[in-house]
Design a protein around this motif. Structure first.
Motif, PDB file in Angstrom:
ATOM      1  N   ASN A 199      99.012  43.355  44.564  1.00 49.41           N
ATOM      2  CA  ASN A 199     100.460  43.521  44.743  1.00 49.41           C
ATOM      3  C   ASN A 199     101.237  42.210  44.609  1.00 49.41           C
ATOM      4  OD1 ASN A 199     100.326  46.347  45.206  1.00 49.41           O
ATOM      5  ND2 ASN A 199      99.660  45.915  47.302  1.00 49.41           N
ATOM      6  N   LYS A 226      95.099  50.178  42.952  1.00 51.15           N
ATOM      7  CA  LYS A 226      95.951  50.355  41.766  1.00 51.15           C
ATOM      8  C   LYS A 226      95.193  50.015  40.486  1.00 51.15           C
ATOM      9  CE  LYS A 226     100.409  49.091  39.804  1.00 51.15           C
ATOM     10  NZ  LYS A 226     101.672  48.359  40.016  1.00 51.15           N
ATOM     11  N   TYR A 227      94.452  48.924  40.495  1.00 49.44           N
ATOM     12  CA  TYR A 227      93.728  48.490  39.296  1.00 49.44           C
ATOM     13  C   TYR A 227      92.223  48.744  39.384  1.00 49.44           C
ATOM     14  CZ  TYR A 227      98.168  46.496  38.012  1.00 49.44           C
ATOM     15  OH  TYR A 227      99.502  46.347  37.695  1.00 49.44           O
TER      16      TYR A 227
END
Length: 164
Positions: free
Chosen positions: A88, A121-122
């Motif tokens: 983030n 997220k990744y």
């Protein structure tokens, strides 16, 4: 199956306590701010070394090691650089590489703060091993070791030792 030692920010310091912690490792990965080429050479004589240069490293270290290293260990795609940020809050260049390369393991240093975070997220494991050297604001020297077995990363252990 490979046992990997991960460190960063040695700033020219390498000692037998680090050798003891990394004795069971097959290879060492250094996420920059090695300090000087002599320290890199000492580490490389001890165990096979993969490394990137950091912001304090001179032209000799920068000539021997890249800014960014992408490779595969077992079935894990690895991306390593010195200044990378955190999930983030990735540094812009690191984020572009993460999006393009889609590593499963992202390693960086620079902050002198040990952090291990899974980035949903990744879909990658982010490791900043903190600082293994004595220079900097950190009070505890840190490093990491883990096993990579096929596509699995497991058996992670943290090294902590007062800086003095």
């Amino acid at each position: 199956m490979k046992r990997i030692g991960i460190l960063s920010d040695t700033h020219g310091h390498w000692d037998e306590k680090l050798e003891t912690f990394f004795a069971s490792c097959d290879e060492l990965w250094h996420a920059g701010d090695i300090g000087n080429i002599q320290t890199a050479d000492t580490i490389a004589r001890f165990k096979p070394l993969r490394a990137v240069y950091g912001n304090i490293d001179d032209f000799k270290v920068r000539s021997a090691y890249p800014k960014v290293l992408q490779f595969r260990c077992e079935e894990v795609d690895v991306l390593m650089t010195h200044i990378g940020g955190y999930p983030n809050r990735y540094e812009r260049e690191a984020l572009a590489l993460i999006k393009a390369q889609k590593p499963k393991l992202f390693i960086c240093g620079h902050s002198h703060i040990l952090k291990v975070i899974y980035d949903k997220k990744y879909e990658l494991l982010h490791i900043n091993p903190g600082a293994a050297g004595r220079s900097g604001f950190h009070q505890v020297r840190t490093a990491v070791r883990l096993t990579i077995d096929g596509a699995n990363m497991k058996d992670m252990e943290i090294y902590e030792l007062p800086r003095s």
